[in-house]
Design a protein around this motif. Structure first.
Motif, PDB file in Angstrom:
ATOM      1  N   THR A  89       0.833  -1.197   0.000  1.00  0.00           N
ATOM      2  CA  THR A  89       0.000   0.000   0.000  1.00  0.00           C
ATOM      3  C   THR A  89       0.874   1.256   0.000  1.00  0.00           C
ATOM      4  OG1 THR A  89      -1.542  -1.265   1.316  1.00  0.00           O
ATOM      5  CG2 THR A  89      -1.946   1.079   1.145  1.00  0.00           C
ATOM      6  N   GLN A  90       1.886   1.250   0.869  1.00  0.00           N
ATOM      7  CA  GLN A  90       2.705   2.454   0.973  1.00  0.00           C
ATOM      8  C   GLN A  90       3.535   2.695  -0.283  1.00  0.00           C
ATOM      9  OE1 GLN A  90       4.238   1.496   4.719  1.00  0.00           O
ATOM     10  NE2 GLN A  90       2.527   2.544   5.696  1.00  0.00           N
ATOM     11  N   ALA A  91       4.123   1.631  -0.803  1.00  0.00           N
ATOM     12  CA  ALA A  91       4.946   1.799  -2.002  1.00  0.00           C
ATOM     13  C   ALA A  91       4.090   2.280  -3.172  1.00  0.00           C
ATOM     14  CB  ALA A  91       5.650   0.489  -2.352  1.00  0.00           C
ATOM     15  N   SER A  92       2.872   1.760  -3.259  1.00  0.00           N
ATOM     16  CA  SER A  92       2.015   2.136  -4.381  1.00  0.00           C
ATOM     17  C   SER A  92       1.696   3.616  -4.380  1.00  0.00           C
ATOM     18  CB  SER A  92       0.710   1.345  -4.335  1.00  0.00           C
ATOM     19  OG  SER A  92       0.994  -0.016  -4.392  1.00  0.00           O
ATOM     20  N   ASN A  93       1.558   4.179  -3.188  1.00  0.00           N
ATOM     21  CA  ASN A  93       1.244   5.604  -3.108  1.00  0.00           C
ATOM     22  C   ASN A  93       2.484   6.463  -2.987  1.00  0.00           C
ATOM     23  OD1 ASN A  93      -1.602   5.392  -3.234  1.00  0.00           O
ATOM     24  ND2 ASN A  93      -1.611   4.622  -1.148  1.00  0.00           N
TER      25      ASN A  93
END
Lengths: 423, 294
Positions: free
Chosen positions: B117-121
């Motif tokens: 989730t964090q990497a995607s954003n």
């Protein structure tokens, strides 16, 4: 030439706009639909005998830009908003890529683009200095060595361990400038730093930049401040609609810009309105009684500048700023609050008109430009319009005091020499 | 719009007074797939460090429980799973107590789903920097993923505590654990590269994420043992999910279950590496439009 810093060859940058764009916020659905449609559209256009390349939805922000910069040169890049200055600097600092052409850079590049330059709001000033330094390709020891000097220059020692998000834009700019200027890039790229910050810091920046240039480093400088360009730069490049229109000495470039690029002598202008601004300048107009048709005035004319503006919400601590330049050199700046402190304390909503009577007889022949802005000092501008009015003053009257150009100087003041025989 | 930049550091005869050779950079459009420029990434490793520092600092800012969340997330999930799957549904757990069975899987899983989730954003969230300064963009999702390792370590300490409580003594298998951690990391990075680059252009990614992680949770043996899947064909397809290899590996290494099958692990590892490499190249290909689009 063994001393080349920068070679820009036929650089072009194309942006896709409108349909089929790769631009922001396209949804996957759109993409799928257009992907499905595209082959049919292409077939259709081929059948109709059109070129299959769909190039109608793009604009060239830069086109065939070529020039070279030698080490130690200070080049001012001048142009109106949207002329491609910022795009060029973004390509030079590798933030975005050119569509065409090639650029050779000899040396480490330090870029300072707009406010904040990639500071991270959650990190403290100290950490951001190290982060910025690391991005410039320096290791921690190098930065540590320069650290005190940087903080000292920025003048924000007290807040150095505060997250940058609590800084004002002026403070961010100070720190960003301090980092970029002290980390010894061989080539420094500076975009509009002087738009923020107070006059004192601007002076400090200009001083530092002229030091940097004296050390023989290369500077590319974008500014609307023609005075700064004139005093700092050795060369000037005028960009217009994405192309280089003129290259020459800084003075020649400024002169060319004022004569040809700014809406070439305009004495009346109206500005686009933005309802989100608390204060918006609507129109500006320069005139003298009895001369409605000309952009050229006479040295004897009494000139008046009329500015209409609107205040949308009650505002504290704002000013309207007017500046008059002759051939790119700032003559003076005037604020509406100079003699009216109450307007600075609080401004009431409404529509206003301001008339500024320029002193008669002090303006020498030359090309004049007017700068207007509505701003909150140390917070930021609402609207800034450099060179929005441009007009020429000629010497058509028979006034002999103005005929001698060899006098020099920027203004004419007729002093009364009180002479009496001495004992 | 297919362009890229190529940097060829080369040395020029330095001019008088210069101690260092002058760096030569050439910027020009090039077409198609571009090099990963890992050497450049290495040169910018300090940027990576500061981006990680930022991610760690920001993560639990303005939360009351702070880093406690790092183990509370898997721990609370474990309690829910134990109640509903372990106790009520009676899901088998390979002969180990259900709580430790699920928690052993939840620790790497939480690492994966959070970093995903964090990497995607991450790239979209760094728009401010992307638009204003140049550095290798790959550093952004990498930093985001690596900073999740801190959370993983905190949760892992709790896992050790639970193993003590359940009096489970790991065998020598535990020596292989770092391999499975690495596999989880590779998977997270690979998926992170793909999604972060796509997210710049297609904001749909943001809305797909919660669904994606939930779906992924069900196709990974977390609440149930992978031994439930017996059909060989189904089993082969199942192994395409790299997290299957990770979770089975964790259980095998720590709880000494006999769930680990080498073909499954080999498939998972292959898929993970493919995801990583293709993801990195896809990211690099899309990178040139980031500053214009983000």
């Amino acid at each position: 030439m063994g001393n080349l810093a920068l070679r820009i060859e036929n650089v072009g940058k194309q942006y896709q706009i409108g349909q089929g764009k790769t631009a922001a916020y396209e949804t996957l659905g759109d993409r799928i639909v257009s992907t499905v449609q595209a082959p049919f559209k292409r077939i259709g256009s081929v059948l109709r005998g059109q070129s299959s390349a769909v190039a109608t939805d793009s604009i060239w922000a830069l086109q065939d830009v070529s020039f070279e910069v030698q080490h130690g040169e200070v080049v001012g890049i001048i142009g109106r908003n949207g002329a491609g200055k910022s795009t060029l600097l973004k390509i030079l600092s590798q933030i975005t890529e050119p569509t065409k052409g090639a650029i050779d850079i000899y040396g480490r590049v330090g870029a300072l683009l707009e406010v904040g330059t990639g500071f991270h709001p959650e990190l403290s000033g100290r950490e951001n200095v190290f982060l910025n330094g690391a991005i410039l390709g320096m290791n921690r020891h190098e930065i540590a060595r320069k650290f005190d000097e940087i903080v000292d220059f920025s003048g924000i020692e007290k807040f150095i361990d505060t997250p940058v998000k609590h800084y004002s834009s002026g403070m961010q700019m100070r720190l960003a400038f301090a980092v970029a200027a002290h980390l010894d890039p061989e080539i420094l790229i500076v975009d509009e730093v002087l738009a923020v910050g107070d006059a004192e810091f601007q002076k400090k920046c200009l001083g530092k930049m002229s030091d940097v240039t004296k050390e023989g480093r290369t500077v590319l400088f974008v500014s609307h401040n023609m005075g700064a360009v004139q005093s700092l730069c050795t060369r000037g490049v005028v960009l217009s609609q994405g192309s280089v229109n003129f290259m020459g000495s800084a003075n020649e470039a400024i002169d060319y810009y004022l004569r040809n690029i700014t809406s070439s002598t305009s004495r009346m202008v109206s500005f686009p309105q933005d309802p989100s601004r608390d204060i918006d300048i609507q129109t500006a107009y320069v005139y003298t009684l009895g001369k409605d048709e000309t952009d050229t005035f006479d040295i004897a004319d009494q000139l008046t500048v009329e500015i209409t503006y609107v205040v949308r919400t009650p505002v504290r601590g704002s000013n309207l700023s007017f500046a008059l330049s002759r051939d790119g050199t700032l003559l003076f700046r005037s604020w509406d609050i100079d003699l009216n402190r109450t307007a600075f304390e609080m401004r009431q909503p409404g529509a206003y008109v301001a008339r500024l009577n320029l002193p008669q007889g002090i303006l020498l022949p030359g090309l004049y430009s007017i700068y207007l802005a509505a701003a909150r000092p140390k917070v930021g501008p609402y609207a800034v319009y450099p060179d929005c009015l441009v007009f020429e003053i000629e010497n058509n009257s028979e006034d002999w005091t103005h005929t001698s150009f060899s006098r020099g100087g920027e203004i004419m003041i007729r002093l009364n020499w009180e002479i009496e025989p001495s004992q | 719009m297919s362009l890229a930049q190529a940097e060829q550091p080369s040395q020029r005869p330095s001019s008088a007074g210069d101690q260092q050779p002058i760096v030569h950079t050439r910027i020009q459009p090039s077409h198609g797939w571009v090099s990963l420029r890992l050497d450049e990434l290495w040169k910018y490793r300090e940027v990576l460090y500061f981006l990680m520092l930022r991610d760690i600092k920001v993560r639990y800012k303005q939360t009351i429980l702070g880093a406690t969340w790092a183990f509370l997330q898997p721990f609370l999930t474990m309690i829910v799973f134990s109640l509903f799957f372990g106790r009520l549904a009676g899901v088998p757990s390979d002969g180990v107590p259900y709580p430790i069975f699920s928690f052993t899987a939840l620790v790497p899983w939480t690492f994966f789903s959070n970093t995903l989730t964090q990497a995607s954003n991450s790239v979209v969230g760094s728009a401010n920097m992307v638009k204003k300064i140049y550095f290798p963009r790959l550093a952004i999702p990498i930093a985001s993923t690596l900073s999740g390792v801190v959370d993983f370590c905190i949760a892992f300490v709790v896992l050790i505590g639970m193993m003590l409580a359940f009096q489970i003594v790991p065998t020598l298998n535990v020596l292989f654990l770092p391999l499975f951690v690495l596999l989880a990391l590779i998977t997270s990075l690979g998926v992170g590269f793909w999604l972060s680059a796509m997210n710049v252009q297609f904001r749909d990614v943001r809305y797909t994420l919660p669904f994606l992680t939930q779906f992924w949770l069900f196709i990974t043996p977390i609440a149930y043992p992978s031994s439930l899947i017996q059909d060989p064909l189904l089993r082969a397809v199942y192994a395409l999910n790299p997290m299957v290899g990770v979770v089975d590996g964790f259980r095998w290494a720590l709880l000494n279950t006999d769930t680990l099958s080498l073909p499954t692990l080999a498939t998972s590892a292959t898929v993970a590496v493919v995801l990583l490499v293709t993801g990195a190249f896809y990211f690099r290909r899309m990178e040139k439009t980031f500053a214009d689009v983000v």
